[in-house]
Structure formats: structure tokens, C-alpha cells
Design an enzyme around this catalytic site. Structure first.
Site, PDB file in Angstrom:
ATOM      1  N   LYS A  16       0.827  -1.212   0.000  1.00 37.31           N
ATOM      2  CA  LYS A  16       0.000   0.000   0.000  1.00 37.31           C
ATOM      3  C   LYS A  16       0.863   1.264   0.000  1.00 37.31           C
ATOM      4  O   LYS A  16       0.640   2.178  -0.780  1.00 37.31           O
ATOM      5  CB  LYS A  16      -0.935   0.026   1.228  1.00 37.31           C
ATOM      6  CG  LYS A  16      -1.872  -1.169   1.312  1.00 37.31           C
ATOM      7  CD  LYS A  16      -2.787  -1.099   2.521  1.00 37.31           C
ATOM      8  CE  LYS A  16      -2.084  -1.105   3.869  1.00 37.31           C
ATOM      9  NZ  LYS A  16      -1.349  -2.355   4.168  1.00 37.31           N
ATOM     10  N   ARG A  91      -9.694   0.776   8.835  1.00 36.31           N
ATOM     11  CA  ARG A  91      -9.265  -0.594   9.120  1.00 36.31           C
ATOM     12  C   ARG A  91     -10.335  -1.369   9.885  1.00 36.31           C
ATOM     13  O   ARG A  91     -10.121  -2.532  10.206  1.00 36.31           O
ATOM     14  CB  ARG A  91      -7.997  -0.555   9.979  1.00 36.31           C
ATOM     15  CG  ARG A  91      -6.713  -0.868   9.213  1.00 36.31           C
ATOM     16  CD  ARG A  91      -5.572  -0.700  10.187  1.00 36.31           C
ATOM     17  NE  ARG A  91      -4.398  -1.438   9.857  1.00 36.31           N
ATOM     18  CZ  ARG A  91      -3.307  -0.906   9.299  1.00 36.31           C
ATOM     19  NH1 ARG A  91      -3.286   0.355   8.946  1.00 36.31           N
ATOM     20  NH2 ARG A  91      -2.243  -1.646   9.090  1.00 36.31           N
ATOM     21  N   ARG A 130      11.468  -5.676   4.828  1.00 37.48           N
ATOM     22  CA  ARG A 130      11.176  -4.232   4.664  1.00 37.48           C
ATOM     23  C   ARG A 130      12.161  -3.385   5.469  1.00 37.48           C
ATOM     24  O   ARG A 130      12.457  -3.664   6.620  1.00 37.48           O
ATOM     25  CB  ARG A 130       9.753  -3.930   5.143  1.00 37.48           C
ATOM     26  CG  ARG A 130       9.479  -2.439   5.220  1.00 37.48           C
ATOM     27  CD  ARG A 130       8.012  -2.095   5.196  1.00 37.48           C
ATOM     28  NE  ARG A 130       7.240  -2.640   6.292  1.00 37.48           N
ATOM     29  CZ  ARG A 130       5.906  -2.598   6.348  1.00 37.48           C
ATOM     30  NH1 ARG A 130       5.216  -2.033   5.366  1.00 37.48           N
ATOM     31  NH2 ARG A 130       5.262  -3.107   7.377  1.00 37.48           N
ATOM     32  N   ARG A 163      11.300  -1.580  11.162  1.00 39.22           N
ATOM     33  CA  ARG A 163      10.298  -1.149  12.142  1.00 39.22           C
ATOM     34  C   ARG A 163      10.199  -2.169  13.271  1.00 39.22           C
ATOM     35  O   ARG A 163      10.264  -3.367  13.033  1.00 39.22           O
ATOM     36  CB  ARG A 163       8.925  -1.030  11.469  1.00 39.22           C
ATOM     37  CG  ARG A 163       8.720   0.284  10.771  1.00 39.22           C
ATOM     38  CD  ARG A 163       7.516   0.282   9.867  1.00 39.22           C
ATOM     39  NE  ARG A 163       6.314  -0.342  10.440  1.00 39.22           N
ATOM     40  CZ  ARG A 163       5.159  -0.457   9.779  1.00 39.22           C
ATOM     41  NH1 ARG A 163       5.049   0.006   8.542  1.00 39.22           N
ATOM     42  NH2 ARG A 163       4.118  -1.012  10.345  1.00 39.22           N
ATOM     43  N   ARG A 174      -0.511  -9.136  13.566  1.00 38.08           N
ATOM     44  CA  ARG A 174      -1.140  -8.108  12.721  1.00 38.08           C
ATOM     45  C   ARG A 174      -1.975  -8.754  11.607  1.00 38.08           C
ATOM     46  O   ARG A 174      -3.007  -8.222  11.213  1.00 38.08           O
ATOM     47  CB  ARG A 174      -0.075  -7.170  12.140  1.00 38.08           C
ATOM     48  CG  ARG A 174       0.400  -6.143  13.173  1.00 38.08           C
ATOM     49  CD  ARG A 174       1.762  -5.574  12.866  1.00 38.08           C
ATOM     50  NE  ARG A 174       1.822  -4.871  11.613  1.00 38.08           N
ATOM     51  CZ  ARG A 174       2.935  -4.694  10.905  1.00 38.08           C
ATOM     52  NH1 ARG A 174       4.081  -5.172  11.350  1.00 38.08           N
ATOM     53  NH2 ARG A 174       2.905  -4.031   9.790  1.00 38.08           N
TER      54      ARG A 174
HETATM   55  P1  ADP Z   1       1.214  -1.765   7.608  1.00 38.18           P
HETATM   56  O1  ADP Z   1       1.322  -0.827   6.443  1.00 38.18           O
HETATM   57  O2  ADP Z   1       2.395  -2.653   7.719  1.00 38.18           O
HETATM   58  O3  ADP Z   1      -0.117  -2.427   7.676  1.00 38.18           O
HETATM   59  P2  ADP Z   1       0.797   0.541   9.244  1.00 38.18           P
HETATM   60  O4  ADP Z   1       2.009   1.359   9.185  1.00 38.18           O
HETATM   61  O5  ADP Z   1      -0.376   0.936   8.377  1.00 38.18           O
HETATM   62  O6  ADP Z   1       1.233  -0.937   8.954  1.00 38.18           O
HETATM   63  O7  ADP Z   1       0.249   0.432  10.720  1.00 38.18           O
HETATM   64  C1  ADP Z   1       1.103   0.159  11.826  1.00 38.18           C
HETATM   65  C2  ADP Z   1       0.277   0.063  13.103  1.00 38.18           C
HETATM   66  O8  ADP Z   1      -0.387   1.323  13.354  1.00 38.18           O
HETATM   67  C3  ADP Z   1      -0.861  -0.958  13.085  1.00 38.18           C
HETATM   68  O9  ADP Z   1      -0.397  -2.254  13.415  1.00 38.18           O
HETATM   69  C4  ADP Z   1      -1.797  -0.383  14.144  1.00 38.18           C
HETATM   70  O10 ADP Z   1      -1.326  -0.625  15.456  1.00 38.18           O
HETATM   71  C5  ADP Z   1      -1.691   1.110  13.892  1.00 38.18           C
HETATM   72  N1  ADP Z   1      -2.703   1.586  12.920  1.00 38.18           N
HETATM   73  C6  ADP Z   1      -2.468   2.043  11.661  1.00 38.18           C
HETATM   74  N2  ADP Z   1      -3.618   2.415  11.056  1.00 38.18           N
HETATM   75  C7  ADP Z   1      -4.607   2.186  11.967  1.00 38.18           C
HETATM   76  C8  ADP Z   1      -6.033   2.351  11.944  1.00 38.18           C
HETATM   77  N3  ADP Z   1      -6.663   2.826  10.870  1.00 38.18           N
HETATM   78  N4  ADP Z   1      -6.720   2.002  13.050  1.00 38.18           N
HETATM   79  C9  ADP Z   1      -6.105   1.526  14.134  1.00 38.18           C
HETATM   80  N5  ADP Z   1      -4.780   1.337  14.226  1.00 38.18           N
HETATM   81  C10 ADP Z   1      -4.030   1.657  13.153  1.00 38.18           C
HETATM   82  P1  ADP Z   2       2.196  -1.855   3.199  1.00 32.57           P
HETATM   83  O1  ADP Z   2       2.185  -0.347   3.184  1.00 32.57           O
HETATM   84  O2  ADP Z   2       0.970  -2.443   2.560  1.00 32.57           O
HETATM   85  O3  ADP Z   2       2.454  -2.411   4.570  1.00 32.57           O
HETATM   86  P2  ADP Z   2       4.786  -1.625   1.798  1.00 32.57           P
HETATM   87  O4  ADP Z   2       4.511  -0.737   0.642  1.00 32.57           O
HETATM   88  O5  ADP Z   2       5.501  -1.040   2.967  1.00 32.57           O
HETATM   89  O6  ADP Z   2       3.407  -2.347   2.275  1.00 32.57           O
HETATM   90  O7  ADP Z   2       5.576  -2.902   1.245  1.00 32.57           O
HETATM   91  C1  ADP Z   2       6.028  -3.952   2.117  1.00 32.57           C
HETATM   92  C2  ADP Z   2       7.408  -4.448   1.652  1.00 32.57           C
HETATM   93  O8  ADP Z   2       7.271  -5.146   0.400  1.00 32.57           O
HETATM   94  C3  ADP Z   2       8.419  -3.328   1.380  1.00 32.57           C
HETATM   95  O9  ADP Z   2       9.686  -3.796   1.766  1.00 32.57           O
HETATM   96  C4  ADP Z   2       8.349  -3.109  -0.136  1.00 32.57           C
HETATM   97  O10 ADP Z   2       9.613  -2.673  -0.659  1.00 32.57           O
HETATM   98  C5  ADP Z   2       8.002  -4.499  -0.646  1.00 32.57           C
HETATM   99  N1  ADP Z   2       7.077  -4.494  -1.808  1.00 32.57           N
HETATM  100  C6  ADP Z   2       6.053  -3.646  -2.062  1.00 32.57           C
HETATM  101  N2  ADP Z   2       5.401  -4.007  -3.189  1.00 32.57           N
HETATM  102  C7  ADP Z   2       6.015  -5.117  -3.662  1.00 32.57           C
HETATM  103  C8  ADP Z   2       5.806  -5.993  -4.802  1.00 32.57           C
HETATM  104  N3  ADP Z   2       4.800  -5.768  -5.653  1.00 32.57           N
HETATM  105  N4  ADP Z   2       6.652  -7.039  -4.947  1.00 32.57           N
HETATM  106  C9  ADP Z   2       7.652  -7.277  -4.071  1.00 32.57           C
HETATM  107  N5  ADP Z   2       7.905  -6.489  -2.976  1.00 32.57           N
HETATM  108  C10 ADP Z   2       7.094  -5.441  -2.776  1.00 32.57           C
END
Ligand code: ADP
Ligand code: ADP
Length: 224
Positions: A16, A91, A130, A163, A174
């Protein structure tokens, strides 16, 4: 031109953030990443950060009452007038209801919800590799998208970190939380006719191309 109000939906690690960065470059829309907002609040030790930290560390969602107001205010800011890319919000069904009501009150509506569909085994591999720059927010992967110089951001040479919540136990938690609390949003937005599915297992550039084509179609449908 109509507003372009987008939600990126999908499990942690689906890509995302990576795709939101592309969309910001394509359309000049603000990328509203809930996780980034929360991590900045934790680092700055604000009231929001103090409340959010223990939930984030445990891999749980921060309560709706803590996060929803912050994001709705952000969406109402001036730079999001022509549209926004929401990454990580909503979410829960409650968050989606709150967003829907807020947009309606402002006579705005969502253009589409893009589900980056990616199975658990793939996202676990992605999250374990990541790396991010706290300073620039740029996202890398040690194998799939490595920086030019190991451990350093291509943009400004800042340090790349893993992270805290990207450790394997927290990732598994998660994913459980995603399946239980966030996945119901797929049916929710399907019922509203807003959901579009993107195959998240493809390469980042293929996913990007599919998203662009989907947005072009959404825009055409919007004009009809
Ligand atoms: P990822 O992209 O790996 O899913 P995020 O960076 O979006 O992770 O989120 C990291 C953490 O922040 C989540 O595990 C949760 O604890 C919190 N978080 C993020 N967005 C929300 C939301 N919309 N509602 C509740 N908690 C959230
Ligand atoms: P999210 O915001 O949904 O948690 P990220 O954009 O942070 O996901 O991507 C998670 C990890 O996967 C990062 O290390 C990123 O570089 C890698 N990644 C993202 N898209 C792809 C893809 N299409 N194929 C392989 N690796 C990817």
C-alpha cells in the site's frame, strides 16, 4: 475534474505504501498514511503517540476513538481538496462508517477502494525484508527493492531501519487482526460498488500499471 478520493486496502506488507507513493507522484494527491502519522506521534511523544504506542507494539489496532478524529481532520485539510490517497484507514467497519458520514456531510464521496490482494505467505516475506528511512519515509526491501548503498536511503543517505513491529511474532498478530477486523471491509465496499481488486503478487511496476488503469476506468464511470 472531479475529486479523486481513494482508499488503498490490503494486509500489512501488501504494498500500500509503495503504491501510494507512486500515486502521489502521478496525481499530486496527499498520501495519508495512518501508520506514518501514528509513528511520528510516538516519536514526538504527543498525547496521541502515548496512547497509541502500546497497541502498535502489540500488533493490535489503536482504538477507533483515538485514531478516527485525527484522520478525518487530515482529510478535511486544504491540500486534500482535490482528493487523497488513504493508506491504512479505514481498518474497521466503524472507521469506514465514520469516514462515509464525514464525506457525506461535506458533500464528497469516495471514488474507489483498491484492494491490493496478497496472500499471507507473500506478505510475511515482504515485511521481513522491509526497511524504511524514518527521515524520508521511502520504503525498501532487502531483496525486492534494495537501496543503492546498503542501509542508506537513496534520497539523502539517511539510515534505513527495520520497524519494531515488523518482527515475525508481531507480523503474525497483525495478520490475524487484519483477517478479523479489516477484511470485513471488502464486502462492505463491494456492497457499495466501490471495490476494485488488484493482484498484489505481481511486481511493483505491474501493480502500479494495474492501479492506474483501474483509476482511469473509475474516472470514466464517475463522469457518466
Ligand atoms: P502496515 O502498512 O504494515 O499495515 P501501518 O504502518 O499501516 O502498517 O500500521 C502500523 C500500526 O499502526 C498498526 O499495526 C496499528 O497498530 C496502527 N494503525 C495504523 N492504522 C490504523 C487504523 N486505521 N486504526 C487503528 N490502528 C491503526
Ligand atoms: P504496506 O504499506 O501495505 O504495509 P509496503 O509498501 O511497505 O506495504 O511494502 C512492504 C514491503 O514489500 C516493502 O519492503 C516493499 O519494498 C516491498 N514491496 C512492495 N510491493 C512489492 C511488490 N509488488 N513485490 C515485491 N515487494 C514489494
Amino acid at each position: 475534474m472531479a475529486e479523486l478520493n481513494l482508499i488503498l486496502l490490503g494486509p500489512p506488507g501488501a504494498g500500500k505504501g509503495t503504491q501510494a507513493t507512486n500515486l502521489t507522484a502521478d496525481f499530486g494527491l496527499p498520501h495519508i498514511a495512518t501508520g506514518d502519522i501514528l509513528r511520528a506521534a510516538v516519536a514526538g511523544e504527543t498525547d496521541l503517540g502515548k496512547e497509541a504506542k502500546r497497541f502498535m507494539d502489540a500488533g493490535d489496532l489503536v482504538p477507533d476513538s483515538v485514531i478516527t478524529g485525527v484522520i478525518l481532520e487530515r482529510v478535511a485539510e486544504d491540500d486534500a481538496r482535490d482528493g487523497f490517497v488513504l493508506d491504512g484507514f479505514p481498518r474497521t467497519v466503524d472507521q469506514a462508517d465514520s469516514l462515509g458520514k464525514e464525506l457525506e456531510a461535506r458533500e464528497r464521496r469516495l471514488t474507489g477502494v483498491l484492494l491490493i490482494d496478497t496472500p499471507d505467505d507473500v506478505v510475511i516475506k515482504r515485511i521481513s525484508g522491509r526497511r524504511v528511512s524514518r527521515k524520508t519515509g521511502r520504503i525498501y526491501h532487502v531483496d525486492f527493492d534494495p537501496p543503492t548503498h546498503e542501509g542508506r536511503c537513496d534520497v539523502d543517505g539517511s539510515e534505513l531501519i527495520q520497524r519494531d513491529d515488523d518482527r515475525e511474532e508481531t507480523v503474525r498478530k497483525r495478520l490475524v487482526v487484519y483477517h478479523e477486523q479489516t477484511e470485513p471491509l471488502i464486502a462492505y465496499y463491494e456492497d457499495l460498488g466501490l471495490l476494485r481488486r488488484i493482484d498484489g503478487t505481481r511486481s511493483p511496476s505491474e501493480v502500479h500499471a494495474h492501479i492506474r488503469a483501474t483509476i482511469a476506468t473509475l474516472r470514466l464511470e464517475d463522469e457518466l
